[in-house]
Design a protein around this motif. Structure first.
Motif, PDB file in Angstrom:
ATOM      1  N   ALA A   2       0.933  -1.323  -0.124  1.00  0.00           N
ATOM      2  CA  ALA A   2       0.025   0.069  -0.066  1.00  0.00           C
ATOM      3  C   ALA A   2       0.877   1.263  -0.157  1.00  0.00           C
ATOM      4  O   ALA A   2       0.441   2.337  -0.009  1.00  0.00           O
ATOM      5  CB  ALA A   2      -1.007   0.101   1.224  1.00  0.00           C
ATOM      6  N   GLY A   3       2.264   1.167  -0.085  1.00  0.00           N
ATOM      7  CA  GLY A   3       3.166   2.189  -0.052  1.00  0.00           C
ATOM      8  C   GLY A   3       3.892   2.592   1.165  1.00  0.00           C
ATOM      9  O   GLY A   3       4.639   3.514   0.990  1.00  0.00           O
ATOM     10  N   CYS A   4       3.628   2.042   2.260  1.00  0.00           N
ATOM     11  CA  CYS A   4       4.243   2.512   3.385  1.00  0.00           C
ATOM     12  C   CYS A   4       5.791   2.361   3.280  1.00  0.00           C
ATOM     13  O   CYS A   4       6.300   1.137   2.789  1.00  0.00           O
ATOM     14  CB  CYS A   4       3.712   1.672   4.564  1.00  0.00           C
ATOM     15  N   GLU A   5       6.569   3.201   3.820  1.00  0.00           N
ATOM     16  CA  GLU A   5       8.042   3.031   3.948  1.00  0.00           C
ATOM     17  C   GLU A   5       8.499   2.850   5.144  1.00  0.00           C
ATOM     18  O   GLU A   5       9.573   2.458   5.412  1.00  0.00           O
ATOM     19  CB  GLU A   5       8.250   4.507   3.125  1.00  0.00           C
ATOM     20  N   ARG A   6       8.026   3.675   6.148  1.00  0.00           N
ATOM     21  CA  ARG A   6       8.438   3.438   7.607  1.00  0.00           C
ATOM     22  C   ARG A   6       7.546   2.692   8.380  1.00  0.00           C
ATOM     23  O   ARG A   6       6.333   2.538   8.075  1.00  0.00           O
ATOM     24  CB  ARG A   6       8.285   4.618   8.325  1.00  0.00           C
ATOM     25  N   ALA A  44      24.825   6.592  20.334  1.00  0.00           N
ATOM     26  CA  ALA A  44      24.649   5.299  21.301  1.00  0.00           C
ATOM     27  C   ALA A  44      24.289   4.350  20.338  1.00  0.00           C
ATOM     28  O   ALA A  44      24.523   3.131  20.555  1.00  0.00           O
ATOM     29  CB  ALA A  44      24.063   5.629  22.500  1.00  0.00           C
ATOM     30  N   ILE A  45      23.090   4.559  19.568  1.00  0.00           N
ATOM     31  CA  ILE A  45      22.179   3.513  18.954  1.00  0.00           C
ATOM     32  C   ILE A  45      23.384   2.813  17.872  1.00  0.00           C
ATOM     33  O   ILE A  45      23.329   1.618  17.617  1.00  0.00           O
ATOM     34  CB  ILE A  45      21.037   3.821  18.219  1.00  0.00           C
ATOM     35  N   GLY A  46      24.331   3.700  17.143  1.00  0.00           N
ATOM     36  CA  GLY A  46      25.097   3.388  16.211  1.00  0.00           C
ATOM     37  C   GLY A  46      26.077   2.268  16.868  1.00  0.00           C
ATOM     38  O   GLY A  46      26.456   1.233  16.396  1.00  0.00           O
ATOM     39  N   ARG A  47      26.782   2.796  18.083  1.00  0.00           N
ATOM     40  CA  ARG A  47      27.606   2.092  18.642  1.00  0.00           C
ATOM     41  C   ARG A  47      27.252   0.682  19.067  1.00  0.00           C
ATOM     42  O   ARG A  47      27.794  -0.416  18.964  1.00  0.00           O
ATOM     43  CB  ARG A  47      28.062   2.561  20.012  1.00  0.00           C
ATOM     44  N   ALA A  48      25.698   0.656  19.768  1.00  0.00           N
ATOM     45  CA  ALA A  48      25.280  -0.650  20.275  1.00  0.00           C
ATOM     46  C   ALA A  48      25.208  -1.628  18.833  1.00  0.00           C
ATOM     47  O   ALA A  48      25.514  -2.756  18.792  1.00  0.00           O
ATOM     48  CB  ALA A  48      23.967  -0.346  20.725  1.00  0.00           C
ATOM     49  N   SER A  49      24.828  -0.842  17.859  1.00  0.00           N
ATOM     50  CA  SER A  49      24.548  -1.737  16.433  1.00  0.00           C
ATOM     51  C   SER A  49      26.062  -2.215  15.963  1.00  0.00           C
ATOM     52  O   SER A  49      26.158  -3.432  15.543  1.00  0.00           O
ATOM     53  CB  SER A  49      23.780  -0.888  15.450  1.00  0.00           C
ATOM     54  N   ALA A  52      11.524 -10.731  12.839  1.00  0.00           N
ATOM     55  CA  ALA A  52      11.042 -11.179  11.724  1.00  0.00           C
ATOM     56  C   ALA A  52      10.909 -10.004  11.039  1.00  0.00           C
ATOM     57  O   ALA A  52      11.031  -9.879   9.560  1.00  0.00           O
ATOM     58  CB  ALA A  52       9.724 -11.819  11.847  1.00  0.00           C
ATOM     59  N   VAL A  53      10.280  -8.814  11.490  1.00  0.00           N
ATOM     60  CA  VAL A  53       9.953  -7.515  10.764  1.00  0.00           C
ATOM     61  C   VAL A  53      11.352  -6.794  10.200  1.00  0.00           C
ATOM     62  O   VAL A  53      11.398  -6.740   9.229  1.00  0.00           O
ATOM     63  CB  VAL A  53       9.056  -6.923  11.501  1.00  0.00           C
ATOM     64  N   LEU A  54      12.134  -6.903  11.338  1.00  0.00           N
ATOM     65  CA  LEU A  54      13.613  -6.190  10.925  1.00  0.00           C
ATOM     66  C   LEU A  54      14.351  -7.044   9.877  1.00  0.00           C
ATOM     67  O   LEU A  54      14.727  -6.222   9.128  1.00  0.00           O
ATOM     68  CB  LEU A  54      14.485  -6.305  12.308  1.00  0.00           C
ATOM     69  N   GLU A  55      14.110  -8.351   9.866  1.00  0.00           N
ATOM     70  CA  GLU A  55      14.790  -8.924   8.781  1.00  0.00           C
ATOM     71  C   GLU A  55      14.056  -8.743   7.329  1.00  0.00           C
ATOM     72  O   GLU A  55      14.772  -8.869   6.481  1.00  0.00           O
ATOM     73  CB  GLU A  55      14.915 -10.446   9.284  1.00  0.00           C
ATOM     74  N   ALA A  56      12.707  -8.912   7.583  1.00  0.00           N
ATOM     75  CA  ALA A  56      12.117  -8.782   6.480  1.00  0.00           C
ATOM     76  C   ALA A  56      12.237  -7.501   5.765  1.00  0.00           C
ATOM     77  O   ALA A  56      12.185  -7.244   4.579  1.00  0.00           O
ATOM     78  CB  ALA A  56      10.541  -8.796   6.514  1.00  0.00           C
ATOM     79  N   LEU A  57      12.607  -6.463   6.418  1.00  0.00           N
ATOM     80  CA  LEU A  57      12.868  -5.095   5.895  1.00  0.00           C
ATOM     81  C   LEU A  57      14.425  -4.962   5.286  1.00  0.00           C
ATOM     82  O   LEU A  57      14.878  -4.078   4.831  1.00  0.00           O
ATOM     83  CB  LEU A  57      12.717  -4.038   6.766  1.00  0.00           C
ATOM     84  N   GLY A  58      15.127  -6.047   5.969  1.00  0.00           N
ATOM     85  CA  GLY A  58      16.845  -5.888   5.581  1.00  0.00           C
ATOM     86  C   GLY A  58      17.156  -4.624   6.482  1.00  0.00           C
ATOM     87  O   GLY A  58      18.310  -4.369   6.069  1.00  0.00           O
ATOM     88  N   GLU A  59      16.661  -4.632   7.477  1.00  0.00           N
ATOM     89  CA  GLU A  59      17.486  -3.698   8.306  1.00  0.00           C
ATOM     90  C   GLU A  59      18.250  -3.974   9.518  1.00  0.00           C
ATOM     91  O   GLU A  59      17.859  -5.565   9.860  1.00  0.00           O
ATOM     92  CB  GLU A  59      16.210  -2.689   9.159  1.00  0.00           C
ATOM     93  N   THR A  95      15.653   8.815  15.839  1.00  0.00           N
ATOM     94  CA  THR A  95      15.801   7.557  15.150  1.00  0.00           C
ATOM     95  C   THR A  95      15.004   7.732  13.722  1.00  0.00           C
ATOM     96  O   THR A  95      14.534   6.833  13.091  1.00  0.00           O
ATOM     97  CB  THR A  95      14.964   6.481  15.743  1.00  0.00           C
ATOM     98  N   GLU A  96      15.287   9.073  13.174  1.00  0.00           N
ATOM     99  CA  GLU A  96      14.408   9.415  12.004  1.00  0.00           C
ATOM    100  C   GLU A  96      14.915   8.581  10.786  1.00  0.00           C
ATOM    101  O   GLU A  96      14.334   8.561  10.044  1.00  0.00           O
ATOM    102  CB  GLU A  96      14.732  10.903  11.750  1.00  0.00           C
ATOM    103  N   ASP A  97      16.247   8.073  10.897  1.00  0.00           N
ATOM    104  CA  ASP A  97      16.817   7.214   9.842  1.00  0.00           C
ATOM    105  C   ASP A  97      16.427   5.833   9.959  1.00  0.00           C
ATOM    106  O   ASP A  97      17.005   5.037   9.167  1.00  0.00           O
ATOM    107  CB  ASP A  97      18.382   7.741   9.524  1.00  0.00           C
ATOM    108  N   LEU A  98      15.984   5.437  11.054  1.00  0.00           N
ATOM    109  CA  LEU A  98      15.394   4.068  11.190  1.00  0.00           C
ATOM    110  C   LEU A  98      14.207   3.781  10.459  1.00  0.00           C
ATOM    111  O   LEU A  98      13.317   4.550  10.700  1.00  0.00           O
ATOM    112  CB  LEU A  98      15.442   3.421  12.543  1.00  0.00           C
ATOM    113  N   ARG A  99      14.119   2.498   9.777  1.00  0.00           N
ATOM    114  CA  ARG A  99      12.847   2.446   9.110  1.00  0.00           C
ATOM    115  C   ARG A  99      11.782   1.631  10.048  1.00  0.00           C
ATOM    116  O   ARG A  99      10.620   1.498   9.729  1.00  0.00           O
ATOM    117  CB  ARG A  99      13.059   1.240   7.901  1.00  0.00           C
TER     118      ARG A  99
END
Ligand SMILES: Nc1ncnc2c1ncn2[C@@H]1O[C@H](COP(=O)(O)OP(=O)(O)O)[C@@H](O)[C@H]1O
Ligand SMILES: O=C(O)[C@@H](O)C(=O)COP(=O)(O)O
Length: 412
Positions: free
Chosen positions: A77-81, A190-195, A104-111, A219-223
């Motif tokens: 339906a067009g959602c991106e986030r 901090a999120i970047g470091r944890a990742s 599962a959702v994180l993996e499906a999004l390839g994030e 977190t504006e750049d997280l999907r």
């Protein structure tokens, strides 16, 4: 076209996050899983779509399948986030379903990373050093310890989440409050470091709405975001929205309560002191389901202007047997259907699982939101056989004590 897709693990949670998204400036539609939009233009007119599942207490595999189906529809339906909405008291079991669905959702999004933010300060849920508090109490000392379906016996979100995700302890990390207090850049780093250290699920402390707004900016750049509803309030939607007041139809003022939560218990007591009510006892339902339901329906239809509560809500000293939950849900759904068939056009339903059972049975299509009555609680309007049906779907622990009476008063 909708750009933001939310998947809620129960229906009251869907209302709750839809209210937050609306106040963030998203024109938001709420649909049941089976009615989720599919394909181009399916969600035209909405900036955000919330798909309401009943996946909180399903076996984990089924919850993952239902969530991935909702995700696929939202993407078509067009959602991106995307936003996974779970309970602000992190209702789950060691098997899930918060972790398995998020993974599962994180993996499906390839994030590679998302945040975990159940805090809902307006309703007293805060997170400090990874521990979730309900008002003054750590989660595991709150009445959630005795929830019939998802008893919460730990307050540490990292310890709760680790067994639910495949990477265990290494997959979870914490951004503590002192970092949040330093602002969005510090949180982003901090999120970047944890990742980079290998964690995909980063719990972030939050004591106030301002902390959650910081997190939303960071977190504006997280999907994918995951949390209770309050994080969604900090998102930046495309417009400023005014709420249209609700004009409730006349007729019986019936409350259907299948919630055993503390707030609901107080609301049932308060409403019984003002109006009438009938308890649906599991033993009576097992003995003669038809007689118990029809007695409740007749009594509710006879009640005049005062609220009438049909409730399974057990008093604290009653032992709640989880095995009775489906029977109670069925009885309240049946009661709802008969009341609507008899002309009732407004129902207040207490409890997330209960609301899911009632709304699935009524089949009311997409739900439009009215103004917020208490934090996370609003009347919604659906359609059935060409007529409006007003529903207030109240989370177990939400709402002030007089809600079951105040909800029916004018000027909402
Ligand atoms: N007296 C009772 N005995 C057994 N189960 C009950 C009783 N009262 C309520 N339940 C069940 O407990 C569950 C409560 O969940 P829910 O409706 O989500 O409420 P809440 O929002 O408070 O968690 C429902 O499945 C309901 O049928
Ligand atoms: O986040 C919350 O607390 C609510 O939106 C919610 O999900 C509550 O669930 P129920 O108490 O089961 O209704």
């Amino acid at each position: 076209m909708a750009t933001l897709g939310a998947i809620a693990d129960d229906l009251t949670g869907a209302t709750d996050v839809a209210l937050a998204l609306t106040s963030a400036g998203y024109r938001t539609a709420v649909v049941l899983g089976s009615d989720a939009p599919d394909g181009d233009g399916a969600a035209d007119g909405a900036d955000a779509v919330v798909v309401a599942l009943k996946s909180r207490t399903m076996p984990a595999g089924e919850a993952v399948a239902a969530s991935l189906d909702a995700l696929a529809r939202l993407r078509r339906a067009g959602c991106e986030r995307f936003y996974l909405k779970y309970c602000s008291t992190f209702d789950s079991t060691p098997a899930g379903n918060i972790g398995p669905v998020a993974e599962a959702v994180l993996e499906a999004l390839g994030e590679t990373v998302t945040v975990v933010a159940p805090a809902f300060p307006a309703n007293g849920r805060t997170v400090y050093r990874g521990h979730l508090f309900v008002g003054d109490e750590p989660l595991d000392e709150s009445p959630m310890r005795h929830h019939p379906l998802t008893p919460m016996t730990d307050s540490n979100l990292l310890r709760l989440l680790a067994p639910q995700v495949s990477g265990g302890e290494d997959d979870v990390a914490l951004v503590p409050w002192p970092t949040v207090a330093r602002g969005d850049e510090a949180v982003r780093e901090a999120i970047g470091r944890a990742s980079r250290a290998g964690a995909r699920f980063v719990v972030v402390d939050a004591l106030t709405d301002e902390d959650l707004a910081t997190l939303a900016r960071a977190t504006e750049d997280l999907r994918l975001l995951t949390g209770g509803s309050a994080l969604a309030q900090g998102l930046r939607g495309p417009r400023t929205l005014a709420r249209t007041p609700v004009a409730l139809p006349g007729g019986p003022r019936v409350v259907l309560s299948g919630s055993a939560s503390r707030a609901t218990q107080g609301q049932v007591r308060h409403a019984l002191a003002v109006g009438g009510g009938r308890q649906l006892r599991p033993a009576d339902l097992r003995e003669d389901f038809e007689a118990a339901v029809s007695a409740a329906v007749s009594a509710a239809l006879e009640a005049a202007d005062a609220p009438f509560v049909v409730y399974a809500t057990a008093s604290p000293e009653d032992v709640v047997d989880t095995a009775d939950a489906p029977l109670i849900e069925e009885a309240l759904a049946e009661t709802a259907e008969r009341l609507v068939a008899a002309g009732t056009r407004a129902l207040l339903v207490a409890g997330g699982e209960t609301s899911g059972a009632v709304v699935q049975r009524l089949g009311v299509g997409a739900l439009a939101l009215g103004p917020e009555i208490d934090p996370g609680v609003a009347w919604m309007r659906g359609r059935r056989d060409g007529e409006d049906i007003h529903l207030m779907l109240k989370s177990g622990n939400f709402g002030r004590e007089d809600l079951f009476v105040r909800a029916w008063e004018g000027g909402l």
